[in-house]
Design a protein around this motif. Sequence first.
Motif, mmCIF file in Angstrom:
data_model
loop_
_atom_site.group_PDB
_atom_site.id
_atom_site.type_symbol
_atom_site.label_atom_id
_atom_site.label_comp_id
_atom_site.label_asym_id
_atom_site.label_seq_id
_atom_site.Cartn_x
_atom_site.Cartn_y
_atom_site.Cartn_z
ATOM 1 N N SER A 66 4.201 2.045 -7.789
ATOM 2 C CA SER A 66 3.580 2.378 -6.508
ATOM 3 C C SER A 66 3.020 1.112 -5.851
ATOM 4 N N GLY A 67 2.689 0.110 -6.667
ATOM 5 C CA GLY A 67 2.288 -1.187 -6.111
ATOM 6 C C GLY A 67 3.445 -1.871 -5.404
ATOM 7 N N ALA A 70 3.834 -0.327 -2.036
ATOM 8 C CA ALA A 70 2.831 -0.817 -1.086
ATOM 9 C C ALA A 70 3.206 -2.184 -0.529
ATOM 10 N N ARG A 157 3.246 2.485 4.492
ATOM 11 C CA ARG A 157 1.897 1.907 4.580
ATOM 12 C C ARG A 157 0.856 3.027 4.680
ATOM 13 N N THR A 160 0.428 4.616 1.225
ATOM 14 C CA THR A 160 -0.365 3.808 0.297
ATOM 15 C C THR A 160 -1.840 3.798 0.700
ATOM 16 N N GLY A 163 -3.376 6.804 -0.509
ATOM 17 C CA GLY A 163 -3.646 6.628 -1.928
ATOM 18 C C GLY A 163 -4.920 5.856 -2.198
ATOM 19 N N GLU A 164 -5.309 5.009 -1.252
ATOM 20 C CA GLU A 164 -6.555 4.249 -1.378
ATOM 21 C C GLU A 164 -7.762 5.059 -0.922
ATOM 22 N N LEU A 205 2.513 9.702 -5.151
ATOM 23 C CA LEU A 205 2.450 8.244 -5.255
ATOM 24 C C LEU A 205 1.958 7.825 -6.634
#
Length: 215
Positions: A66-67, A70, A157, A160, A163-164, A205
């Motif tokens: 998943s990184g 991103a 984007r 992600t 996800g943050e 994600l």
Amino acid sequence: MHLKFIIADDHPLFRGALRQVLEAVSAEVSITEVGDFESVVQLIKDQDDLDLLLLDLTMPGGTGLSGLIALKALQPALPIIIVSGTDDNATISRALELGASGFIPKSTSMDGIGDAVRAVLDGDIWVPAGVEITAEPDAETRDLLQRIRTLTPQQMRVLTMLGEGLLNKQIAFELSVSEATVKAHVSAVLQKLNVDSRTQAVIVLSKIGAESLRS
């Protein structure tokens, strides 16, 4: 030709070995070393003339594949080579499916790493000798990978950022767009991932990240 590289790995000795390889690739190189995922993100946000990123999947702050999603969302055209101690066929196949330009096991020789870097800089995809790129064996994961690939860079984007834990207002600020635009992106993401809520999208994600770390 002057080349700009990033080495992203939390082991200084291994970064040093990668630096030696990259310095031999071209007479003119600029190499930035970082040891955590947030530093990689910031560099990619700040620099749009990078030629190559060598990325460890499990450095501090990293979330597996998943990184990678991103980072590709930030700079879709940037070639990224995954450098990892987790080098089974499934992990390598997933990385390539999600946009990696190559995969280097940490057991690879210096000459092998050099060959991989040169191949990717020439526009090729590089995998270790003897590795067979296979279809994802898990049907659910295969479906998730295919759905994620349908997202546009901007939608990736947004995913992600969800996800943050960012709110629409915060995402709008980061992307310099209106909240209405963010809402439209979120709706498109949910539809493409075939989920009903932001929470479910984040679970998708995190599952991709967890799959790569568990393999």
